[in-house]
Motif scaffolding. Structure first.
Motif, PDB file in Angstrom:
ATOM      1  N   MET A 187     -13.408  -3.437   6.034  1.00 54.02           N
ATOM      2  CA  MET A 187     -12.491  -2.333   6.306  1.00 54.02           C
ATOM      3  C   MET A 187     -13.099  -0.963   6.040  1.00 54.02           C
ATOM      4  O   MET A 187     -12.394   0.041   6.040  1.00 54.02           O
ATOM      5  N   ALA A 188     -14.409  -0.895   5.832  1.00 56.52           N
ATOM      6  CA  ALA A 188     -15.056   0.391   5.552  1.00 56.52           C
ATOM      7  C   ALA A 188     -14.899   1.354   6.725  1.00 56.52           C
ATOM      8  O   ALA A 188     -14.785   2.569   6.534  1.00 56.52           O
ATOM      9  N   HIS A 189     -14.853   0.811   7.952  1.00 58.70           N
ATOM     10  CA  HIS A 189     -14.740   1.657   9.142  1.00 58.70           C
ATOM     11  C   HIS A 189     -13.392   2.378   9.222  1.00 58.70           C
ATOM     12  O   HIS A 189     -13.252   3.377   9.933  1.00 58.70           O
ATOM     13  N   ALA A 190     -12.385   1.875   8.484  1.00 60.94           N
ATOM     14  CA  ALA A 190     -11.033   2.450   8.549  1.00 60.94           C
ATOM     15  C   ALA A 190     -10.671   3.182   7.263  1.00 60.94           C
ATOM     16  O   ALA A 190      -9.492   3.393   6.984  1.00 60.94           O
ATOM     17  N   ALA A 191     -11.669   3.604   6.507  1.00 62.20           N
ATOM     18  CA  ALA A 191     -11.432   4.203   5.191  1.00 62.20           C
ATOM     19  C   ALA A 191     -10.512   5.416   5.251  1.00 62.20           C
ATOM     20  O   ALA A 191      -9.740   5.669   4.310  1.00 62.20           O
ATOM     21  N   ASP A 192     -10.559   6.183   6.345  1.00 62.63           N
ATOM     22  CA  ASP A 192      -9.783   7.417   6.440  1.00 62.63           C
ATOM     23  C   ASP A 192      -8.434   7.242   7.134  1.00 62.63           C
ATOM     24  O   ASP A 192      -7.687   8.214   7.297  1.00 62.63           O
ATOM     25  N   LYS A 193      -8.126   6.030   7.534  1.00 57.56           N
ATOM     26  CA  LYS A 193      -6.836   5.780   8.184  1.00 57.56           C
ATOM     27  C   LYS A 193      -5.763   5.495   7.145  1.00 57.56           C
ATOM     28  O   LYS A 193      -6.046   5.076   6.022  1.00 57.56           O
ATOM     29  N   ARG A 194      -4.493   5.722   7.529  1.00 56.53           N
ATOM     30  CA  ARG A 194      -3.372   5.389   6.660  1.00 56.53           C
ATOM     31  C   ARG A 194      -2.834   4.003   7.026  1.00 56.53           C
ATOM     32  O   ARG A 194      -3.064   3.524   8.144  1.00 56.53           O
ATOM     33  N   PRO A 195      -2.111   3.359   6.114  1.00 55.91           N
ATOM     34  CA  PRO A 195      -1.629   1.996   6.371  1.00 55.91           C
ATOM     35  C   PRO A 195      -0.866   1.848   7.680  1.00 55.91           C
ATOM     36  O   PRO A 195      -0.977   0.816   8.349  1.00 55.91           O
ATOM     37  N   LEU A 233       0.840  -1.200   0.000  1.00 55.04           N
ATOM     38  CA  LEU A 233       0.000   0.000   0.000  1.00 55.04           C
ATOM     39  C   LEU A 233       0.871   1.245   0.000  1.00 55.04           C
ATOM     40  O   LEU A 233       1.999   1.227   0.486  1.00 55.04           O
ATOM     41  N   MET A 234       0.334   2.325  -0.543  1.00 53.85           N
ATOM     42  CA  MET A 234       1.024   3.613  -0.523  1.00 53.85           C
ATOM     43  C   MET A 234       0.861   4.220   0.864  1.00 53.85           C
ATOM     44  O   MET A 234      -0.261   4.538   1.269  1.00 53.85           O
ATOM     45  N   PRO A 235       1.951   4.378   1.632  1.00 56.32           N
ATOM     46  CA  PRO A 235       1.820   4.785   3.037  1.00 56.32           C
ATOM     47  C   PRO A 235       1.289   6.198   3.232  1.00 56.32           C
ATOM     48  O   PRO A 235       0.757   6.509   4.304  1.00 56.32           O
ATOM     49  N   TRP A 236       1.414   7.055   2.223  1.00 59.72           N
ATOM     50  CA  TRP A 236       0.952   8.435   2.361  1.00 59.72           C
ATOM     51  C   TRP A 236      -0.525   8.597   1.989  1.00 59.72           C
ATOM     52  O   TRP A 236      -1.112   9.660   2.174  1.00 59.72           O
ATOM     53  N   LEU A 237      -1.137   7.536   1.455  1.00 59.35           N
ATOM     54  CA  LEU A 237      -2.553   7.580   1.096  1.00 59.35           C
ATOM     55  C   LEU A 237      -3.391   6.890   2.163  1.00 59.35           C
ATOM     56  O   LEU A 237      -2.916   5.999   2.863  1.00 59.35           O
ATOM     57  N   THR A 238      -4.639   7.283   2.263  1.00 58.34           N
ATOM     58  CA  THR A 238      -5.550   6.609   3.187  1.00 58.34           C
ATOM     59  C   THR A 238      -5.963   5.257   2.612  1.00 58.34           C
ATOM     60  O   THR A 238      -5.692   4.943   1.448  1.00 58.34           O
ATOM     61  N   VAL A 239      -6.624   4.468   3.443  1.00 58.53           N
ATOM     62  CA  VAL A 239      -7.161   3.176   2.998  1.00 58.53           C
ATOM     63  C   VAL A 239      -8.053   3.381   1.776  1.00 58.53           C
ATOM     64  O   VAL A 239      -7.933   2.676   0.765  1.00 58.53           O
ATOM     65  N   ARG A 275      -6.005  -6.846   4.232  1.00 58.54           N
ATOM     66  CA  ARG A 275      -7.395  -6.790   3.780  1.00 58.54           C
ATOM     67  C   ARG A 275      -7.571  -5.676   2.741  1.00 58.54           C
ATOM     68  O   ARG A 275      -8.277  -5.849   1.747  1.00 58.54           O
ATOM     69  N   VAL A 276      -6.932  -4.545   2.983  1.00 56.58           N
ATOM     70  CA  VAL A 276      -7.020  -3.430   2.041  1.00 56.58           C
ATOM     71  C   VAL A 276      -6.368  -3.808   0.704  1.00 56.58           C
ATOM     72  O   VAL A 276      -6.879  -3.479  -0.372  1.00 56.58           O
ATOM     73  N   GLY A 277      -5.251  -4.526   0.783  1.00 58.42           N
ATOM     74  CA  GLY A 277      -4.599  -4.993  -0.438  1.00 58.42           C
ATOM     75  C   GLY A 277      -5.511  -5.896  -1.249  1.00 58.42           C
ATOM     76  O   GLY A 277      -5.558  -5.831  -2.486  1.00 58.42           O
ATOM     77  N   ILE A 278      -6.267  -6.759  -0.555  1.00 55.32           N
ATOM     78  CA  ILE A 278      -7.224  -7.643  -1.231  1.00 55.32           C
ATOM     79  C   ILE A 278      -8.366  -6.822  -1.819  1.00 55.32           C
ATOM     80  O   ILE A 278      -8.801  -7.053  -2.953  1.00 55.32           O
ATOM     81  N   ALA A 279      -8.853  -5.824  -1.058  1.00 57.81           N
ATOM     82  CA  ALA A 279      -9.930  -4.961  -1.565  1.00 57.81           C
ATOM     83  C   ALA A 279      -9.479  -4.214  -2.816  1.00 57.81           C
ATOM     84  O   ALA A 279     -10.246  -4.071  -3.781  1.00 57.81           O
ATOM     85  N   ARG A 280      -8.249  -3.724  -2.799  1.00 59.49           N
ATOM     86  CA  ARG A 280      -7.721  -3.006  -3.968  1.00 59.49           C
ATOM     87  C   ARG A 280      -7.686  -3.916  -5.194  1.00 59.49           C
ATOM     88  O   ARG A 280      -8.033  -3.502  -6.300  1.00 59.49           O
ATOM     89  N   ALA A 281      -7.283  -5.167  -4.988  1.00 56.21           N
ATOM     90  CA  ALA A 281      -7.244  -6.120  -6.101  1.00 56.21           C
ATOM     91  C   ALA A 281      -8.650  -6.434  -6.602  1.00 56.21           C
ATOM     92  O   ALA A 281      -8.913  -6.418  -7.814  1.00 56.21           O
ATOM     93  N   LEU A 282      -9.585  -6.689  -5.690  1.00 61.94           N
ATOM     94  CA  LEU A 282     -10.958  -7.015  -6.079  1.00 61.94           C
ATOM     95  C   LEU A 282     -11.654  -5.848  -6.770  1.00 61.94           C
ATOM     96  O   LEU A 282     -12.519  -6.047  -7.634  1.00 61.94           O
ATOM     97  N   ALA A 283     -11.264  -4.634  -6.414  1.00 63.09           N
ATOM     98  CA  ALA A 283     -11.901  -3.438  -6.977  1.00 63.09           C
ATOM     99  C   ALA A 283     -11.651  -3.287  -8.478  1.00 63.09           C
ATOM    100  O   ALA A 283     -12.359  -2.536  -9.153  1.00 63.09           O
TER     101      ALA A 283
END
Length: 297
Positions: A138-146, A98-104, A156-164
């Motif tokens: 992971m919707a509850h953590a949408a505004d958090k950073r990695p 994940l890009m550490p400077w971006l949010t989930v 989980r976010v990595g999997i969501a990014r792939a599924l998206a």
């Protein structure tokens, strides 16, 4: 499972590897990592690749992903040759990347913008991002950073990014290998639920025998390298949905587990002991990155 094998051999494959050889140039001469890999995978199958370190599992995955071009043979997906990366083949690595400077949310948005910028409206893209975050809880953590979430949550976010990206094939390179046992179990359960809901084709590399038997429809057991190939193709005839606690005492589950262990620690160990290395090829691990020879047509 002879009936399943017969259907598989006669039906048109969703993804097919045919006569795949992968050779790398090294200072000591060509290193043949893969030799004559032949594999047919149907739509919606969950296939695990397992074998000892250095047997070319990641090389197979990289060829399917389009990150490597086979020296001989090739990969075909839905009738089209694979020769470059594409959004229909999404990759999930052991490190979530994940890009550490971006949010989930923004990490998933990055993939959605790349694939659907022209075909989805702004609100539709926003809804699609939230939908995929909800899929992995992971919707509850949408505004958090990695850096503000746990390793399991980041994966989980990595999997969501792939599924998206709406991939028809999900490629996973030891996605849970760096996680603790409890977190790994939770993610395995989530992955089974998601795969059953979306009917994605999944190809996963693992070193975990229990993980392979629990998740897979088929387990492809690779022989030791160099010149690694498909050693055995084991069909897992266990009903879904699968419950790890119930399966622990299931005789069929135990049988499949023993079959994989027997291949890895008896058959391959014996082959390693009695088979001389051909043409003095040097050893090389999957982590090495020698220069690949140009693909021959």
């Amino acid at each position: 499972r002879s009936d399943y094998r017969e259907v598989l051999s006669m039906s048109k494959a969703h993804l097919e590897l045919t006569g795949v050889e992968m050779a790398f140039d090294t200072p000591k001469g060509p290193f043949v990592a893969l030799d004559n890999i032949n594999l047919k995978i149907q739509k919606g199958e969950f296939v695990s690749l397992i074998g000892h370190s250095g047997c070319g599992k990641s090389t197979v995955l990289n060829i399917v992903a389009g990150l490597l071009q086979a020296t001989r043979g090739g990969c075909v997906l839905d009738g089209h040759e694979v020769n470059s990366p594409g959004p229909e083949r999404a990759v999930v690595f052991q490190n979530h990347a994940l890009m550490p400077w971006l949010t989930v949310y923004e990490n998933v948005e990055l993939a959605v913008q790349q694939v659907f910028r022209k075909s989805m409206g702004k609100q539709e893209r926003r809804d699609w991002i939230h939908h995929n975050l909800e899929l992995v809880n992971m919707a509850h953590a949408a505004d958090k950073r990695p850096g503000e979430v746990s390793g399991g949550m980041a994966q989980r976010v990595g999997i969501a990014r792939a599924l998206a990206m709406k991939p028809s094939v999900l490629l996973m390179d030891e996605p849970f290998g760096a996680l603790d046992a409890l977190t790994r179990a939770h993610l395995q359960d989530s992955l089974m639920e998601i795969q059953q809901e979306l009917n994605n084709t999944v190809i996963m590399i693992t070193h975990d025998v229990d993980e392979a038997v629990l998740l897979s429809d088929r387990i492809i057991m690779m022989t030791n390298g160099p010149e690694a190939t498909v050693g055995e193709d084991l069909y897992i005839d266990l009903p879904r949905p699968r419950n790890r606690v119930t399966l622990a005492d299931n005789p069929e589950y135990v049988h499949y587990r023993q079959e994989v262990l027997r291949f890895l620690y008896e058959k391959q160990r014996k082959l390693e002991h009695i088979s001389p290395r051909r043409s003095g090829k040097p050893e090389a691990s999957e982590g090495e990155q020698p220069k690949a020879r140009a693909a021959r047509t």
